[in-house]
Design a protein around this motif. Structure first.
Motif, short mmCIF file in Angstrom:
data_model
loop_
_atom_site.label_atom_id
_atom_site.label_comp_id
_atom_site.label_asym_id
_atom_site.label_seq_id
_atom_site.Cartn_x
_atom_site.Cartn_y
_atom_site.Cartn_z
N ARG A 31 0.82 -1.21 0.00
CA ARG A 31 0.00 0.00 0.00
C ARG A 31 0.85 1.26 0.00
NH1 ARG A 31 -5.12 -1.17 2.07
NH2 ARG A 31 -5.21 0.72 3.31
N SER A 32 2.01 1.20 0.67
CA SER A 32 2.87 2.39 0.76
C SER A 32 3.48 2.76 -0.59
CB SER A 32 3.98 2.14 1.78
OG SER A 32 4.82 1.07 1.38
N MET A 33 3.50 1.81 -1.53
CA MET A 33 4.07 2.08 -2.85
C MET A 33 3.11 2.81 -3.77
SD MET A 33 5.80 -1.61 -3.70
CE MET A 33 6.27 -1.08 -5.35
N ILE A 34 1.81 2.72 -3.47
CA ILE A 34 0.79 3.14 -4.43
C ILE A 34 0.08 4.41 -3.97
CG2 ILE A 34 -1.24 2.40 -5.72
CD1 ILE A 34 -0.52 -0.49 -4.98
N THR A 35 -0.07 5.33 -4.90
CA THR A 35 -0.89 6.52 -4.70
C THR A 35 -2.11 6.41 -5.60
OG1 THR A 35 1.03 7.90 -4.22
CG2 THR A 35 -1.00 9.04 -4.83
N PHE A 36 -3.30 6.36 -5.00
CA PHE A 36 -4.54 6.26 -5.77
C PHE A 36 -5.13 7.65 -5.96
CE2 PHE A 36 -4.27 2.01 -3.86
CZ PHE A 36 -4.50 1.21 -4.98
N GLU A 37 -5.46 7.99 -7.20
CA GLU A 37 -6.05 9.30 -7.50
C GLU A 37 -7.12 9.15 -8.58
OE1 GLU A 37 -3.18 12.22 -8.59
OE2 GLU A 37 -2.01 12.03 -6.73
N GLN A 38 -8.15 10.00 -8.49
CA GLN A 38 -9.17 10.03 -9.53
C GLN A 38 -8.65 10.84 -10.71
OE1 GLN A 38 -11.30 12.49 -10.91
NE2 GLN A 38 -12.77 11.13 -11.88
N LEU A 39 -8.80 10.29 -11.92
CA LEU A 39 -8.35 11.00 -13.11
C LEU A 39 -9.18 10.57 -14.30
CD1 LEU A 39 -4.81 11.94 -14.20
CD2 LEU A 39 -6.20 10.64 -15.82
N ASN A 40 -9.62 11.56 -15.06
CA ASN A 40 -10.36 11.34 -16.30
C ASN A 40 -9.38 11.51 -17.45
OD1 ASN A 40 -12.04 11.38 -18.54
ND2 ASN A 40 -13.52 12.81 -17.66
N LEU A 41 -9.18 10.46 -18.24
CA LEU A 41 -8.22 10.53 -19.34
C LEU A 41 -8.62 11.57 -20.38
CD1 LEU A 41 -7.39 6.74 -19.86
CD2 LEU A 41 -5.90 8.50 -18.87
N LEU A 42 -9.88 12.01 -20.36
CA LEU A 42 -10.31 13.04 -21.30
C LEU A 42 -10.16 14.45 -20.75
CD1 LEU A 42 -11.50 10.71 -22.97
CD2 LEU A 42 -13.46 12.19 -23.44
N ALA A 43 -9.75 14.57 -19.50
CA ALA A 43 -9.60 15.90 -18.90
C ALA A 43 -8.58 16.72 -19.68
CB ALA A 43 -9.17 15.77 -17.44
N PRO A 44 -8.81 18.02 -19.82
CA PRO A 44 -7.86 18.85 -20.57
C PRO A 44 -6.49 18.93 -19.91
CG PRO A 44 -9.53 20.20 -19.47
CD PRO A 44 -9.98 18.79 -19.37
N ARG A 45 -6.44 18.68 -18.61
CA ARG A 45 -5.17 18.70 -17.89
C ARG A 45 -5.08 17.48 -16.99
NH1 ARG A 45 -1.21 21.97 -15.48
NH2 ARG A 45 -0.80 21.49 -13.30
N TRP A 46 -3.94 16.79 -17.04
CA TRP A 46 -3.67 15.69 -16.14
C TRP A 46 -2.76 16.21 -15.03
CZ3 TRP A 46 -2.03 11.57 -20.35
CH2 TRP A 46 -3.17 11.18 -21.06
N ASP A 47 -3.29 16.31 -13.83
CA ASP A 47 -2.53 16.87 -12.72
C ASP A 47 -1.68 15.77 -12.08
OD1 ASP A 47 -1.58 18.70 -10.95
OD2 ASP A 47 -3.32 18.62 -9.60
N ILE A 48 -0.75 15.23 -12.86
CA ILE A 48 0.15 14.18 -12.39
C ILE A 48 1.57 14.55 -12.81
CG2 ILE A 48 -1.60 12.38 -12.45
CD1 ILE A 48 -0.47 11.46 -15.10
N GLU A 49 2.53 13.95 -12.14
CA GLU A 49 3.92 14.27 -12.38
C GLU A 49 4.65 13.09 -13.01
OE1 GLU A 49 7.92 15.82 -9.96
OE2 GLU A 49 5.95 15.75 -8.97
N GLY A 50 5.14 13.27 -14.22
CA GLY A 50 5.96 12.27 -14.89
C GLY A 50 7.41 12.70 -14.83
N PRO A 51 8.26 12.13 -15.65
CA PRO A 51 7.93 11.07 -16.60
C PRO A 51 7.93 9.71 -15.93
CG PRO A 51 10.23 11.65 -16.83
CD PRO A 51 9.66 12.58 -15.80
N PHE A 52 7.31 8.73 -16.60
CA PHE A 52 7.18 7.38 -16.06
C PHE A 52 8.05 6.40 -16.85
CE2 PHE A 52 3.27 9.59 -14.99
CZ PHE A 52 3.14 9.31 -13.63
#
Length: 281
Positions: A193-214
């Protein structure tokens, strides 16, 4: 086609069904086929009954009247399909482990873009733990549009029959057996559980508020719900969030080779950035 009528005389007309299709496409990019009519009725009828409504036209009018209505979340959740299991499409996980080991103890970031109820991200986390050890080098972002599915994923609680594909050794190492009222259930331990961050995200959203690169992006069995133009847009955005040597894992029924030039096929349902994609990255 005749309207569907069931208990309490709920009515779904052809016009209502077309409105549902347009609304969920605009909201989540999901392209509902004609044969999904019965599914739409059965899932949305529960929402109508919660408001004491008898006509879909009234429910849809309520949604359209306020784009910020909290009911939009329930509408989207109801029409999202969450079919998943632990170590689904098992051939991907040895490739993930091999790619992770190349990090040589460095930071390794994975994005699971359709986390559903958690089976996929926990499978990824177990693979990374076994490949990289128990250090903090690996991290996993798990997103989904469905907030109810994400709540189950965060809880990390599953019935015994849901973890049948997990080895006894992995169950002992990564899960805790329930007792008393929780007998017959297991819960993911903190080392996962400590490895994973769960967040709500819509792939169609104009902005993805996430930090890459992956280093790796998992997008499995979700593109099948989008039309080709939507798939192309999402893939081109993925390229900007993936490291130049990163991998994209797709679902068994998905083929991206003819959709965009930013990715090229590396192996069975595994993609890497093409030259054009590397420029974007």
């Amino acid at each position: 086609m005749q309207a569907i009528k069931e208990s309490r005389d709920l009515v779904l007309t052809d016009a209502d069904f077309e409105r549902v299709r347009k609304l969920i496409y605009a909201r989540a990019g999901i392209a509902l086929a004609e044969h999904k009519r019965e599914m739409v009725y059965s899932r949305l009828a529960k929402r109508l009954r919660s408001y004491g409504m008898q006509r879909f036209v009234d429910y849809l009018a309520m949604l359209e009247a306020d784009e910020n209505n909290d009911e939009w979340e329930h509408f989207t959740n109801a029409l999202t399909t969450n079919l998943t299991s632990f170590f689904r499409e098992s051939h991907h996980f040895p490739l993930l482990a091999e790619h992770a080991r190349k990090a040589n103890g460095g930071k390794f970031k994975v994005w699971c873009s359709a986390a559903s109820t958690g089976e996929e991200p926990y499978s990824i986390a177990m693979t990374l733990r076994e490949a990289m050890g128990s250090g903090n080098a690996a991290s996993l972002l798990a997103t989904d549009i469905d907030t109810s599915a994400l709540a189950k994923a965060r809880a990390g609680v599953y019935a015994d029959n849901q973890v049948s594909k997990i080895s006894d050794e992995q169950l002992k190492r990564f899960f805790q057996k329930g007792k008393g009222a929780r007998a017959g259930m297991v819960r993911a331990q903190d080392n996962l559980r400590s490895m994973i961050t769960f967040e709500q995200l819509n792939l169609l959203a104009p902005r993805w508020d996430i930090e890459g690169p992956f280093d790796v992006i998992f997008c499995r069995n979700v593109m099948i719900y989008f039309d080709k133009p939507t798939q192309a847009r999402i893939l081109e955005r993925f390229a900007t969030y993936l490291k130049p040597d990163g991998l994209l894992f797709a679902g068994h029924s998905e083929n991206f080779s003819y959709i965009t030039k930013v990715f090229k096929l590396r192996g069975h349902t595994v993609y890497e950035l093409a030259q054009q994609g590397r420029a974007s990255a």
